[in-house]
Design an enzyme around this catalytic site. Structure first.
Site, PDB file in Angstrom:
ATOM      1  N   SER A 147      -6.213  -0.314   5.669  1.00 48.68           N
ATOM      2  CA  SER A 147      -4.914  -0.867   5.304  1.00 48.68           C
ATOM      3  C   SER A 147      -5.053  -1.686   4.030  1.00 48.68           C
ATOM      4  O   SER A 147      -6.127  -2.199   3.732  1.00 48.68           O
ATOM      5  CB  SER A 147      -4.380  -1.759   6.424  1.00 48.68           C
ATOM      6  OG  SER A 147      -3.178  -2.393   6.017  1.00 48.68           O
ATOM      7  N   HIS A 148      -3.959  -1.827   3.321  1.00 49.87           N
ATOM      8  CA  HIS A 148      -3.939  -2.704   2.157  1.00 49.87           C
ATOM      9  C   HIS A 148      -4.069  -4.168   2.567  1.00 49.87           C
ATOM     10  O   HIS A 148      -4.443  -5.006   1.766  1.00 49.87           O
ATOM     11  CB  HIS A 148      -2.647  -2.494   1.358  1.00 49.87           C
ATOM     12  CG  HIS A 148      -2.672  -1.249   0.529  1.00 49.87           C
ATOM     13  ND1 HIS A 148      -2.636   0.013   1.071  1.00 49.87           N
ATOM     14  CD2 HIS A 148      -2.751  -1.097  -0.806  1.00 49.87           C
ATOM     15  CE1 HIS A 148      -2.677   0.898   0.100  1.00 49.87           C
ATOM     16  NE2 HIS A 148      -2.751   0.257  -1.048  1.00 49.87           N
ATOM     17  N   SER A 149      -3.756  -4.451   3.817  1.00 49.74           N
ATOM     18  CA  SER A 149      -3.823  -5.814   4.341  1.00 49.74           C
ATOM     19  C   SER A 149      -4.944  -5.917   5.374  1.00 49.74           C
ATOM     20  O   SER A 149      -4.923  -5.194   6.379  1.00 49.74           O
ATOM     21  CB  SER A 149      -2.498  -6.179   5.006  1.00 49.74           C
ATOM     22  OG  SER A 149      -2.653  -7.335   5.807  1.00 49.74           O
TER      23      SER A 149
END
Length: 133
Positions: A15-17
């Site tokens: 995930s980007h986060s």
């Protein structure tokens, strides 16, 4: 990052986060326990939002299983970087890693559930992607 040593297909969440990746991994762990090798990665190398190939490679290694690894991603950049990471793997491992076209949270839970039953990599990928279809 987490892991488990089993003969089941491994699951990697990208995930980007980092918080989303870790949270999705927590959900998977609560659903299937330690029956499935599991790892997650999120964020860029500076700690911001994004993904990075080195982190994805580390996660694939952490979740590695002779049965293969299914990678679940959240957005386009995560998919691109995951595909780049797969291309960087030794040739004998590349064919045993797939990037699934599925929602990251739901797909990861479904893929892990399928994997925990001993299903092969193709079935794990198909189950995750059927949810998206």
């Amino acid at each position: 990052m987490n892991s488990s040593n089993s003969g089941n297909v491994g699951i990697v969440i990208v995930s980007h986060s980092p918080k989303i990746a870790e949270g999705a991994a927590d959900m998977v762990r609560q659903m299937v326990g330690s029956a499935v090798p599991l790892a997650w990665t999120g964020g860029d190398i500076d700690g911001g939002l994004g993904t990075n190939v080195a982190g994805i490679l580390e996660a694939i290694e952490a979740a590695w299983s002779p049965a293969g690894v299914a990678v679940l991603v959240d957005l386009g950049g995560a998919e691109t970087n995951s595909e780049m990471a797969v291309e960087m793997l030794p040739e004998d491992r590349r064919a045993r890693v797939v990037v699934c076209n599925a929602p990251v949270v739901e797909g990861a839970v479904i893929a892990a559930t399928e994997s925990s039953g001993g299903s092969p990599l193709a079935a794990v990928k198909r189950s995750a992607e059927e949810f998206y279809a």
